[in-house]
Design a protein around this motif. Structure first.
Motif, PDB file in Angstrom:
ATOM      1  N   ARG A   1       0.850  -1.178   0.000  1.00  0.00           N
ATOM      2  CA  ARG A   1       0.000   0.000   0.000  1.00  0.00           C
ATOM      3  C   ARG A   1       0.890   1.234   0.000  1.00  0.00           C
ATOM      4  O   ARG A   1       2.057   1.162   0.426  1.00  0.00           O
ATOM      5  CB  ARG A   1      -0.921  -0.005   1.221  1.00  0.00           C
ATOM      6  N   ILE A   2       0.371   2.352  -0.476  1.00  0.00           N
ATOM      7  CA  ILE A   2       1.191   3.555  -0.622  1.00  0.00           C
ATOM      8  C   ILE A   2       1.817   3.969   0.708  1.00  0.00           C
ATOM      9  O   ILE A   2       3.015   4.300   0.775  1.00  0.00           O
ATOM     10  CB  ILE A   2       0.357   4.710  -1.211  1.00  0.00           C
ATOM     11  N   GLY A   3       1.029   3.963   1.778  1.00  0.00           N
ATOM     12  CA  GLY A   3       1.559   4.353   3.079  1.00  0.00           C
ATOM     13  C   GLY A   3       2.710   3.471   3.513  1.00  0.00           C
ATOM     14  O   GLY A   3       3.739   3.949   3.995  1.00  0.00           O
TER      15      GLY A   3
ATOM     16  N   ALA B   1      -2.622  14.000  -3.640  1.00  0.00           N
ATOM     17  CA  ALA B   1      -3.857  13.300  -3.246  1.00  0.00           C
ATOM     18  C   ALA B   1      -3.657  11.789  -3.276  1.00  0.00           C
ATOM     19  O   ALA B   1      -4.467  11.039  -3.842  1.00  0.00           O
ATOM     20  CB  ALA B   1      -5.017  13.719  -4.146  1.00  0.00           C
ATOM     21  N   LEU B   2      -2.574  11.325  -2.664  1.00  0.00           N
ATOM     22  CA  LEU B   2      -2.255   9.899  -2.678  1.00  0.00           C
ATOM     23  C   LEU B   2      -3.098   9.145  -1.650  1.00  0.00           C
ATOM     24  O   LEU B   2      -3.095   9.493  -0.463  1.00  0.00           O
ATOM     25  CB  LEU B   2      -0.759   9.703  -2.361  1.00  0.00           C
ATOM     26  N   PRO B   3      -3.816   8.106  -2.065  1.00  0.00           N
ATOM     27  CA  PRO B   3      -4.606   7.291  -1.127  1.00  0.00           C
ATOM     28  C   PRO B   3      -3.689   6.291  -0.418  1.00  0.00           C
ATOM     29  O   PRO B   3      -3.312   5.264  -0.993  1.00  0.00           O
ATOM     30  CB  PRO B   3      -5.612   6.589  -2.038  1.00  0.00           C
TER      31      PRO B   3
ATOM     32  N   GLY C   1      -0.587   7.386 -13.780  1.00  0.00           N
ATOM     33  CA  GLY C   1      -0.287   8.693 -13.224  1.00  0.00           C
ATOM     34  C   GLY C   1      -0.101   8.660 -11.725  1.00  0.00           C
ATOM     35  O   GLY C   1       0.814   9.292 -11.182  1.00  0.00           O
ATOM     36  N   MET C   2      -0.961   7.911 -11.001  1.00  0.00           N
ATOM     37  CA  MET C   2      -0.848   7.830  -9.555  1.00  0.00           C
ATOM     38  C   MET C   2       0.408   7.066  -9.136  1.00  0.00           C
ATOM     39  O   MET C   2       1.037   7.395  -8.120  1.00  0.00           O
ATOM     40  CB  MET C   2      -2.096   7.174  -8.974  1.00  0.00           C
ATOM     41  N   LYS C   3       0.792   6.057  -9.909  1.00  0.00           N
ATOM     42  CA  LYS C   3       2.040   5.349  -9.597  1.00  0.00           C
ATOM     43  C   LYS C   3       3.237   6.287  -9.700  1.00  0.00           C
ATOM     44  O   LYS C   3       4.127   6.272  -8.836  1.00  0.00           O
ATOM     45  CB  LYS C   3       2.224   4.163 -10.547  1.00  0.00           C
ATOM     46  N   VAL C   4       3.265   7.092 -10.762  1.00  0.00           N
ATOM     47  CA  VAL C   4       4.367   8.039 -10.919  1.00  0.00           C
ATOM     48  C   VAL C   4       4.382   9.027  -9.756  1.00  0.00           C
ATOM     49  O   VAL C   4       5.441   9.374  -9.226  1.00  0.00           O
ATOM     50  CB  VAL C   4       4.260   8.777 -12.268  1.00  0.00           C
ATOM     51  N   LYS C   5       3.205   9.475  -9.336  1.00  0.00           N
ATOM     52  CA  LYS C   5       3.133  10.400  -8.199  1.00  0.00           C
ATOM     53  C   LYS C   5       3.681   9.747  -6.932  1.00  0.00           C
ATOM     54  O   LYS C   5       4.421  10.383  -6.165  1.00  0.00           O
ATOM     55  CB  LYS C   5       1.685  10.838  -7.975  1.00  0.00           C
ATOM     56  N   ALA C   6       3.325   8.488  -6.697  1.00  0.00           N
ATOM     57  CA  ALA C   6       3.803   7.793  -5.502  1.00  0.00           C
ATOM     58  C   ALA C   6       5.320   7.640  -5.523  1.00  0.00           C
ATOM     59  O   ALA C   6       6.000   7.882  -4.513  1.00  0.00           O
ATOM     60  CB  ALA C   6       3.134   6.419  -5.394  1.00  0.00           C
TER      61      ALA C   6
END
Length: 297
Positions: free
Chosen positions: A90-92, A118-120, A131-136
């Protein structure tokens, strides 16, 4: 921050990179550009010691790239479009996992990036969009305030708003870092790159500051009184010269106002009008690519 000397990589009969010699100044945003297969990603992988050179050498932070230790790697942020991730995390948990490797990790900055992107935190990496993977990954790479950030095609496949957000974060959160960037996203490169290195078929064509490059390229359009053929022996710095009726167009790669106008007047008789236009980096890139295209038989 980075120096290469005759850096080369050969795969059997294919030389992916040929004697690359360049220096990346501290504090610069240094962009590697060129057509597909030009050697951009190969150069970055060699610099990061992901592959070994066939010849030559690279230095990163003053250390030979083949001898990078944990101390140097803790000062380098790396993001690649093909980066392997522990997608079960998980991202966290992913951010907590990365934090343990970096003594300079800034919890406040990490929290800021989580909010900005705005990462969950409870979402697994495998469930994220590209896109969210790149942000993480970018959040994990910026949170320890690296001195050097290496980006290999980070904007590939992302929509315009996401790209703009990532660029803003790079500029705002790492104002003192040096950035080495390989990208096809020419509009984004133009907006924040300070230096350009143009690669073609593994060869370095030129290295230049962005301002100097923009100043010396111009699109020239000459309108004649009557149609005539193109003169023989045009300067080598005039690319892609073509004629349609009374109009001649070409790209001048060493534009100087007085000298360039004199050269046009000397080459063409019966000139009605000369128009000079500034060029975007995208149009400069297209002109260079077109000039190297092999004509059809």
């Amino acid at each position: 921050m980075i120096r290469t000397e005759n850096l080369s990589k050969r795969y059997r009969h294919n030389e992916a990179l040929h004697h690359l010699t360049l220096e990346v100044p501290a504090g610069s945003v240094f962009a590697l550009v060129g057509p597909n297969g030009a050697g951009k990603s190969t150069a970055i992988k060699l610099v990061m010691n992901l592959i070994r050179p066939s010849a030559g050498r690279a230095q990163v932070l003053g250390v030979d790239s083949t001898r990078l230790s944990a101390a140097e790697l803790a000062q380098i942020g790396y993001v690649s479009e093909n980066q392997n991730l522990p997608e079960w995390m998980r991202i966290g948990y992913f951010l907590d996992y990365c934090r343990a490797f970096y003594p300079s990790w800034d919890n406040a900055l990490a929290a800021h990036l989580v909010r900005q992107f705005a990462l969950p935190l409870d979402r697994r990496l495998r469930a994220l969009s590209r896109g969210m993977k790149v942000k993480a990954v970018l959040a994990a790479s910026l949170a320890y305030r690296p001195r050097l950030i290496v980006l290999d095609e980070p904007f590939s496949g992302l929509d315009v708003l996401v790209r703009e957000q990532l660029i803003e974060s790079l500029v705002d959160c790492t104002p003192e870092a040096t950035i080495l960037l390989a990208s096809h996203d020419l509009a984004e490169i133009e907006s924040f790159a300070t230096h350009i290195a143009y690669l073609n078929e593994g060869h370095l064509e030129f290295v230049e500051e962005m301002g100097t490059l923009s100043a010396r390229f111009r699109e020239v359009e000459v309108t004649l009184e009557a149609p005539k053929g193109l003169p023989a022996g045009l300067p080598a710095t005039w690319l892609n010269a073509e004629q349609a009726g009374v109009v001649v167009r070409f790209t001048d790669t060493s534009y100087e106002p007085a000298r360039s106008h004199e050269e046009v007047a000397r080459r063409f008789a019966g000139i009605r009008e000369i128009q000079i236009r500034e060029m975007s980096f995208r149009n400069i890139f297209l002109a260079l690519a077109k000039s190297r295209r092999v004509p059809c038989a």
